[in-house]
Write a protein that holds these residues in place. Sequence first.
Motif, mmCIF file in Angstrom:
data_model
loop_
_atom_site.group_PDB
_atom_site.id
_atom_site.type_symbol
_atom_site.label_atom_id
_atom_site.label_comp_id
_atom_site.label_asym_id
_atom_site.label_seq_id
_atom_site.Cartn_x
_atom_site.Cartn_y
_atom_site.Cartn_z
ATOM 1 N N PRO A 87 -11.945 -31.206 -5.032
ATOM 2 C CA PRO A 87 -12.301 -31.755 -6.298
ATOM 3 C C PRO A 87 -12.321 -30.592 -7.489
ATOM 4 N N GLU A 88 -12.774 -29.373 -6.726
ATOM 5 C CA GLU A 88 -13.164 -28.395 -7.761
ATOM 6 C C GLU A 88 -11.895 -27.516 -8.313
ATOM 7 N N PRO A 89 -11.759 -27.459 -9.582
ATOM 8 C CA PRO A 89 -10.588 -26.661 -9.982
ATOM 9 C C PRO A 89 -11.075 -24.975 -10.205
ATOM 10 N N LEU A 90 -10.222 -24.222 -10.286
ATOM 11 C CA LEU A 90 -10.320 -22.734 -10.691
ATOM 12 C C LEU A 90 -9.625 -22.325 -11.884
ATOM 13 N N ALA A 91 -10.497 -21.719 -12.867
ATOM 14 C CA ALA A 91 -9.595 -21.361 -14.045
ATOM 15 C C ALA A 91 -9.265 -20.170 -13.993
ATOM 16 N N HIS A 92 -8.205 -19.632 -14.326
ATOM 17 C CA HIS A 92 -7.439 -18.391 -14.593
ATOM 18 C C HIS A 92 -7.402 -18.056 -16.103
ATOM 19 N N VAL A 93 -8.031 -17.023 -16.589
ATOM 20 C CA VAL A 93 -8.099 -16.901 -18.002
ATOM 21 C C VAL A 93 -7.683 -15.291 -18.219
ATOM 22 N N SER A 94 -6.752 -15.056 -18.884
ATOM 23 C CA SER A 94 -6.499 -13.529 -18.893
ATOM 24 C C SER A 94 -6.004 -13.322 -20.594
ATOM 25 N N THR A 95 -6.439 -12.013 -20.974
ATOM 26 C CA THR A 95 -6.135 -11.669 -22.506
ATOM 27 C C THR A 95 -5.492 -10.299 -22.514
ATOM 28 N N GLU A 96 -4.575 -10.256 -23.546
ATOM 29 C CA GLU A 96 -4.188 -9.139 -23.620
ATOM 30 C C GLU A 96 -4.182 -8.506 -25.262
#
Length: 225
Positions: A87-96
């Motif tokens: 049930p638990e999601p994992l968020a991936h965030v990237s910045t450039e």
Amino acid sequence: MQPSIGSASSATRKLKKTLDHAGFYPALVLDVILDALDGREPAGDLVHLETHVERTEVHRHITVLVLTEDMLVVAQADDQHLEEDGPEPLAHVSTESVPLAAVSSVVLSAAWARPQEYRHADQPREVTLAISWSGAQRLDLVPAGCADPQCDADHGYTGTSALEDLVLRISADADGPDAVQSARRFARSIRSASTVPDPRPHPAPARGGTVPARLGRPHQPRPGA
């Protein structure tokens, strides 16, 4: 240290409102963007949320472009489940962070419905915004053919090559007319900001037909001269 939203500028509050409306981990995405801005003030933004349905799973992806006086911040985020039934999601965030001086191309393509009835100020049904800064290329290849319908020879492949680091397609049907207008405004803003004339002085061209010594052939005296 990031400023609190209560003391933030109107541009930052506007960005927060847009992220809240998108509803994709807005607090997380905003904090990551503010960290990437390093205290710079937003001068414009574009938020685009995509939703993909794959079998029984729904995947979302958000792209946020933030323009400052000298930089373009590109933030992208998506989520996934660690386990198939978890049930638990994992968020991936990237910045450039892209210096505006490095932006080499801004391409805005638009499509109008019923062009034969076009009137001034009619809005397009969709736009595609492509921004290039590092020289990344996209290749679209298809099998090549010839004019002979009976030919079964292998003619290899043909296609097109386009320079692009980021491509966003915004549709009035899927994203709403306001999203299309926001994309057009952002395209105008980054196009204007990235085409500022270089203020540095340029050396004047050399006059006459002289050849620099490093390019000329050195003169050697003849024997006995």
